[in-house]
Design a protein around this motif. Sequence first.
Motif, PDB file in Angstrom:
ATOM      1  N   ALA B  42      28.346  15.768 -14.927  1.00 25.99           N
ATOM      2  CA  ALA B  42      27.756  17.016 -15.430  1.00 25.99           C
ATOM      3  C   ALA B  42      26.838  17.626 -14.374  1.00 25.99           C
ATOM      4  O   ALA B  42      26.803  18.852 -14.197  1.00 25.99           O
ATOM      5  CB  ALA B  42      26.997  16.768 -16.735  1.00 25.99           C
ATOM      6  N   TYR B  43      26.106  16.775 -13.650  1.00 19.69           N
ATOM      7  CA  TYR B  43      25.272  17.281 -12.549  1.00 19.69           C
ATOM      8  C   TYR B  43      26.166  17.892 -11.458  1.00 19.69           C
ATOM      9  O   TYR B  43      25.841  18.939 -10.902  1.00 19.69           O
ATOM     10  CB  TYR B  43      24.445  16.160 -11.931  1.00 19.69           C
ATOM     11  N   GLU B  45      29.081  19.247 -11.805  1.00 19.67           N
ATOM     12  CA  GLU B  45      29.604  20.528 -12.279  1.00 19.67           C
ATOM     13  C   GLU B  45      28.566  21.640 -12.148  1.00 19.67           C
ATOM     14  O   GLU B  45      28.863  22.734 -11.666  1.00 19.67           O
ATOM     15  CB  GLU B  45      30.066  20.417 -13.731  1.00 19.67           C
ATOM     16  N   SER B  46      27.336  21.357 -12.590  1.00 22.97           N
ATOM     17  CA  SER B  46      26.283  22.375 -12.506  1.00 22.97           C
ATOM     18  C   SER B  46      26.023  22.773 -11.065  1.00 22.97           C
ATOM     19  O   SER B  46      25.917  23.962 -10.743  1.00 22.97           O
ATOM     20  CB  SER B  46      24.981  21.854 -13.118  1.00 22.97           C
ATOM     21  N   ARG B  48      27.999  22.394  -8.462  1.00 21.97           N
ATOM     22  CA  ARG B  48      29.185  23.041  -7.892  1.00 21.97           C
ATOM     23  C   ARG B  48      29.224  24.518  -8.287  1.00 21.97           C
ATOM     24  O   ARG B  48      29.528  25.381  -7.464  1.00 21.97           O
ATOM     25  CB  ARG B  48      30.431  22.329  -8.428  1.00 21.97           C
ATOM     26  N   ILE B  49      28.900  24.814  -9.540  1.00 15.46           N
ATOM     27  CA  ILE B  49      28.914  26.201 -10.001  1.00 15.46           C
ATOM     28  C   ILE B  49      27.822  27.017  -9.305  1.00 15.46           C
ATOM     29  O   ILE B  49      28.055  28.154  -8.888  1.00 15.46           O
ATOM     30  CB  ILE B  49      28.781  26.258 -11.539  1.00 15.46           C
TER      31      ILE B  49
END
Lengths: 149, 149, 149, 149
Positions: B42-43, B45-46, B48-49
């Motif tokens: 989840a880290y 993903e955040s 990367r976005i």
Amino acid sequence: MRAAYITDFETWSSEFSFSMAVSVRFSETDMFGHLNNTVPFAYFESARIEYFKQIGLMDSWLDPSGANIPVVADLQCDYLKQVYFDEALDIYVKAATIGNSSIDVHYMAKNEKGEIVFTGRGSVVQIGRQTGKGVPWTDADRLLLQEAK
Amino acid sequence: MRAAYITDFETWSSEFSFSMAVSVRFSETDMFGHLNNTVPFAYFESARIEYFKQIGLMDSWLDPSGANIPVVADLQCDYLKQVYFDEALDIYVKAATIGNSSIDVHYMAKNEKGEIVFTGRGSVVQIGRQTGKGVPWTDADRLLLQEAK
Amino acid sequence: MRAAYITDFETWSSEFSFSMAVSVRFSETDMFGHLNNTVPFAYFESARIEYFKQIGLMDSWLDPSGANIPVVADLQCDYLKQVYFDEALDIYVKAATIGNSSIDVHYMAKNEKGEIVFTGRGSVVQIGRQTGKGVPWTDADRLLLQEAK
Amino acid sequence: MRAAYITDFETWSSEFSFSMAVSVRFSETDMFGHLNNTVPFAYFESARIEYFKQIGLMDSWLDPSGANIPVVADLQCDYLKQVYFDEALDIYVKAATIGNSSIDVHYMAKNEKGEIVFTGRGSVVQIGRQTGKGVPWTDADRLLLQEAK
């Protein structure tokens, strides 16, 4: 393209016997309308624990006064098909190779049509709860893991 | 032991410039008292976005009427040190290699002492929202990605 | 329609001073395109812990050999406006009333436009880690909680 | 102490007929060793959706081109007993009262011993996907909801 941990897909996929069923929850989807990419790792964890429970290794790890716990050393997932809300998946687990204090666990997820939707692997290491250092498998543990293979 | 995606650790870790700060939430710990192994993804993903936002690629992907979305093709994490509640981490992101319609993204998490606590990588593919098929980067996209490297 | 825990909205909302910033993560959205309804409770928990840390109550609760831990006895959230990916929210926290071994904590989330997007409340009880029974606040704890109000 | 939404506990608990089984996942525990307080809301959501599916209301809501979606207007949980890893729970759901465009849904979770471990309630409102405004139940919907009560 094959994941590096799969030599021959037919052979690899045929070696699983243990599986656990999950249904994709609404809260596990994201705004792209599919299963969020972080969720298969939670499925892997649940299925891996069920697998270790069946083998007989989980009890001492879950005992808060037990000396050792399993930790994940690495983890990976290959996403083959998009997965959507409410799909029923079977998460297969097998012990691929057994190290001194670790075990390489492989995963395979199938949907209701029998399609493989994601695969994965990861190494689990037994460490001392206080020391944080690797604790070798006992002969008894090793026997249990070998039999499950 | 080195992860296969890291040739020389010094070189590899020195090539990151973008990072995003996160604090470990209580709900992200588990009964073993540390950060649950599913949370680094989840880290990733955040971070990367945020990285894609900075590059300028995110806007069209987030537009519900946009033609394309990015999907994660594979993802992996190597856990180097245990992480605990309330630790402040910096999640570093870089584009390692750029494919035809994909990009290989690498990750590195540092704690407040400057220790690397986990690393990772994963391929992101641009697909058509309706077709589900890979959509090649435009020259403009490719330029943005190259400049960010 | 007002939530039962809010008598006068103007007065109620003006009584908060502590807040913590969060950004809505992609993995916290769901297939309806907005923040999933389970996530505000994770924000409440994080903000509540920051609040207790500032008051000075959190250290002994986080000590694994400490005698007491706080548990949530009840929790509720009123969703006033839909919240979307990447919104920056401020989560406000206040101690509304202090009981014998419990505290009633109120929450308010504001978006970047200053709109209140959700509110909430919940009772936290201090219990013995082993006994599971309520443990009254000491006079010192009570003083800290009163001052924070 | 009773939750305000429960007049008589015996009567209230006897009025449930629908339930869904869940097992507490490892990743749903926290460092206090029990189920994290944010997780029952994910169980409520899953069970509520199963309930709506059984009634026949869910299909049009899940259709991306459908006009309406259900949103949670408020949600609350009362935690009666601590819940631990691997417990098997039954999550009961019932429609308590039916409004113009909303429905008040009640929840009850029982463990394997038949003990009620948490209860809850929350209002679900049908809104237009584009307008964000409440959309009254049709007579057909209302009939389905009445029959399920």
